[in-house]
Design a protein around this motif. Structure first.
Motif, PDB file in Angstrom:
ATOM      1  N   HIS A  52     -10.142  11.314  -4.880  1.00  0.00           N
ATOM      2  CA  HIS A  52      -8.968  10.437  -4.827  1.00  0.00           C
ATOM      3  C   HIS A  52      -9.388   8.968  -4.907  1.00  0.00           C
ATOM      4  CE1 HIS A  52      -5.987   8.427  -1.852  1.00  0.00           C
ATOM      5  NE2 HIS A  52      -5.490   8.334  -3.067  1.00  0.00           N
ATOM      6  N   VAL A  53      -8.717   8.222  -5.772  1.00  0.00           N
ATOM      7  CA  VAL A  53      -8.902   6.775  -5.878  1.00  0.00           C
ATOM      8  C   VAL A  53      -7.530   6.104  -5.952  1.00  0.00           C
ATOM      9  CG1 VAL A  53     -11.143   6.942  -7.056  1.00  0.00           C
ATOM     10  CG2 VAL A  53      -9.042   6.766  -8.415  1.00  0.00           C
ATOM     11  N   VAL A  54      -7.519   4.811  -5.682  1.00  0.00           N
ATOM     12  CA  VAL A  54      -6.313   4.008  -5.858  1.00  0.00           C
ATOM     13  C   VAL A  54      -6.605   3.051  -7.014  1.00  0.00           C
ATOM     14  CG1 VAL A  54      -4.697   2.397  -4.797  1.00  0.00           C
ATOM     15  CG2 VAL A  54      -5.773   4.185  -3.403  1.00  0.00           C
ATOM     16  N   VAL A  55      -5.765   3.081  -8.025  1.00  0.00           N
ATOM     17  CA  VAL A  55      -5.944   2.223  -9.200  1.00  0.00           C
ATOM     18  C   VAL A  55      -5.224   0.907  -8.911  1.00  0.00           C
ATOM     19  CG1 VAL A  55      -5.640   2.004 -11.689  1.00  0.00           C
ATOM     20  CG2 VAL A  55      -6.033   4.265 -10.678  1.00  0.00           C
ATOM     21  N   ARG A  56      -6.000  -0.126  -8.585  1.00  0.00           N
ATOM     22  CA  ARG A  56      -5.444  -1.421  -8.198  1.00  0.00           C
ATOM     23  C   ARG A  56      -5.012  -2.255  -9.402  1.00  0.00           C
ATOM     24  NH1 ARG A  56      -3.772  -0.564  -3.376  1.00  0.00           N
ATOM     25  NH2 ARG A  56      -5.376  -0.042  -1.872  1.00  0.00           N
ATOM     26  N   LYS A  57      -5.639  -2.037 -10.539  1.00  0.00           N
ATOM     27  CA  LYS A  57      -5.268  -2.760 -11.763  1.00  0.00           C
ATOM     28  C   LYS A  57      -5.423  -1.799 -12.934  1.00  0.00           C
ATOM     29  CE  LYS A  57      -6.581  -6.502 -14.816  1.00  0.00           C
ATOM     30  NZ  LYS A  57      -7.776  -7.109 -15.359  1.00  0.00           N
ATOM     31  N   GLY A  58      -4.438  -1.776 -13.815  1.00  0.00           N
ATOM     32  CA  GLY A  58      -4.502  -0.930 -14.998  1.00  0.00           C
ATOM     33  C   GLY A  58      -3.808   0.405 -14.854  1.00  0.00           C
ATOM     34  N   PHE A  59      -3.098   0.605 -13.749  1.00  0.00           N
ATOM     35  CA  PHE A  59      -2.444   1.894 -13.491  1.00  0.00           C
ATOM     36  C   PHE A  59      -1.507   2.294 -14.628  1.00  0.00           C
ATOM     37  CE2 PHE A  59       0.790   4.682 -11.650  1.00  0.00           C
ATOM     38  CZ  PHE A  59       0.000   5.619 -11.006  1.00  0.00           C
ATOM     39  N   LEU A  73      -2.232  15.465  -4.565  1.00  0.00           N
ATOM     40  CA  LEU A  73      -2.310  14.138  -3.962  1.00  0.00           C
ATOM     41  C   LEU A  73      -1.486  14.033  -2.690  1.00  0.00           C
ATOM     42  CD1 LEU A  73      -2.375  11.728  -7.015  1.00  0.00           C
ATOM     43  CD2 LEU A  73      -4.086  11.904  -5.202  1.00  0.00           C
ATOM     44  N   ASP A  74      -0.446  14.840  -2.566  1.00  0.00           N
ATOM     45  CA  ASP A  74       0.339  14.831  -1.334  1.00  0.00           C
ATOM     46  C   ASP A  74      -0.516  15.146  -0.115  1.00  0.00           C
ATOM     47  OD1 ASP A  74       2.720  14.101  -2.506  1.00  0.00           O
ATOM     48  OD2 ASP A  74       3.470  16.154  -2.695  1.00  0.00           O
ATOM     49  N   ARG A  75      -1.667  15.770  -0.329  1.00  0.00           N
ATOM     50  CA  ARG A  75      -2.563  16.136   0.779  1.00  0.00           C
ATOM     51  C   ARG A  75      -3.698  15.144   0.972  1.00  0.00           C
ATOM     52  NH1 ARG A  75      -4.010  22.199  -0.685  1.00  0.00           N
ATOM     53  NH2 ARG A  75      -4.064  21.304  -2.758  1.00  0.00           N
ATOM     54  N   ALA A  76      -3.767  14.103   0.148  1.00  0.00           N
ATOM     55  CA  ALA A  76      -4.878  13.147   0.202  1.00  0.00           C
ATOM     56  C   ALA A  76      -4.701  12.165   1.357  1.00  0.00           C
ATOM     57  CB  ALA A  76      -4.985  12.391  -1.118  1.00  0.00           C
ATOM     58  N   TRP A  77      -5.820  11.766   1.942  1.00  0.00           N
ATOM     59  CA  TRP A  77      -5.804  10.752   2.977  1.00  0.00           C
ATOM     60  C   TRP A  77      -5.549   9.392   2.328  1.00  0.00           C
ATOM     61  CZ3 TRP A  77      -8.095   6.169   4.102  1.00  0.00           C
ATOM     62  CH2 TRP A  77      -7.935   5.699   5.408  1.00  0.00           C
ATOM     63  N   GLY A  78      -4.694   8.575   2.924  1.00  0.00           N
ATOM     64  CA  GLY A  78      -4.471   7.222   2.433  1.00  0.00           C
ATOM     65  C   GLY A  78      -3.711   7.145   1.122  1.00  0.00           C
ATOM     66  N   LEU A  79      -2.836   8.086   0.873  1.00  0.00           N
ATOM     67  CA  LEU A  79      -2.081   8.132  -0.372  1.00  0.00           C
ATOM     68  C   LEU A  79      -1.266   6.859  -0.568  1.00  0.00           C
ATOM     69  CD1 LEU A  79      -1.214   9.931  -2.793  1.00  0.00           C
ATOM     70  CD2 LEU A  79       0.678  10.709  -1.339  1.00  0.00           C
ATOM     71  N   GLU A  80      -1.301   6.310  -1.788  1.00  0.00           N
ATOM     72  CA  GLU A  80      -0.514   5.137  -2.155  1.00  0.00           C
ATOM     73  C   GLU A  80       0.197   5.419  -3.470  1.00  0.00           C
ATOM     74  OE1 GLU A  80      -2.454   1.360  -1.999  1.00  0.00           O
ATOM     75  OE2 GLU A  80      -3.724   1.954  -0.303  1.00  0.00           O
ATOM     76  N   ALA A  81       1.110   4.559  -3.835  1.00  0.00           N
ATOM     77  CA  ALA A  81       1.879   4.754  -5.074  1.00  0.00           C
ATOM     78  C   ALA A  81       0.982   4.800  -6.304  1.00  0.00           C
ATOM     79  CB  ALA A  81       2.913   3.645  -5.218  1.00  0.00           C
ATOM     80  N   ASP A  82      -0.142   4.108  -6.269  1.00  0.00           N
ATOM     81  CA  ASP A  82      -1.049   4.057  -7.410  1.00  0.00           C
ATOM     82  C   ASP A  82      -2.279   4.953  -7.224  1.00  0.00           C
ATOM     83  OD1 ASP A  82       0.709   2.287  -8.579  1.00  0.00           O
ATOM     84  OD2 ASP A  82      -0.402   0.509  -7.981  1.00  0.00           O
TER      85      ASP A  82
END
Length: 112
Positions: A52-59, A73-82
């Motif tokens: 799991h990663v969060v795409v901060r730019k380029g999503f 992803l619903d089960r990932a820790w720290g889930l964010e919109a991106d």
């Protein structure tokens, strides 16, 4: 060639990292190829959330996720919109800035 910038992560890349990749490269494999040892417990078979990663730019430049990835992803820790599973991200033609969450849910390594 697109550039990937990885924000600092105390375990995987304390100094952060930046590198170029070929178009259509897989993000998880590109991280591994550039010595960022991101977890990938299911060997990139889309069966866990350890990459799991969060795409901060380029999503908006990457393909939309399918329902299977969204459910995982619903089960990932720290889930964010991106958030994305890096094993499912194909780098098209834009630069990306990614953040690896502080924790990952890796039942294989946590239950020993």
């Amino acid at each position: 060639m697109p550039r990937i910038k990885v924000l600092p992560h105390e375990q995987y890349c304390p100094e952060g990292a930046e590198f170029e990749v070929e178009q259509n490269a897989n993000l998880c494999q590109s991280l591994l190829d550039n010595n960022i040892k991101i977890e990938h417990a299911c060997d990139m078979s889309r069966a866990c959330t350890t990459c799991h990663v969060v795409v901060r730019k380029g999503f908006d430049s990457i393909e939309e996720m399918d329902d299977v990835e969204a459910d995982l992803l619903d089960r990932a820790w720290g889930l964010e919109a991106d958030s994305r599973l890096s094993c499912q991200v194909k780098i098209i033609d834009e630069d990306l800035v990614i953040e690896i969450p502080k924790y990952s849910l890796n039942h294989a390594s946590e239950n020993h």
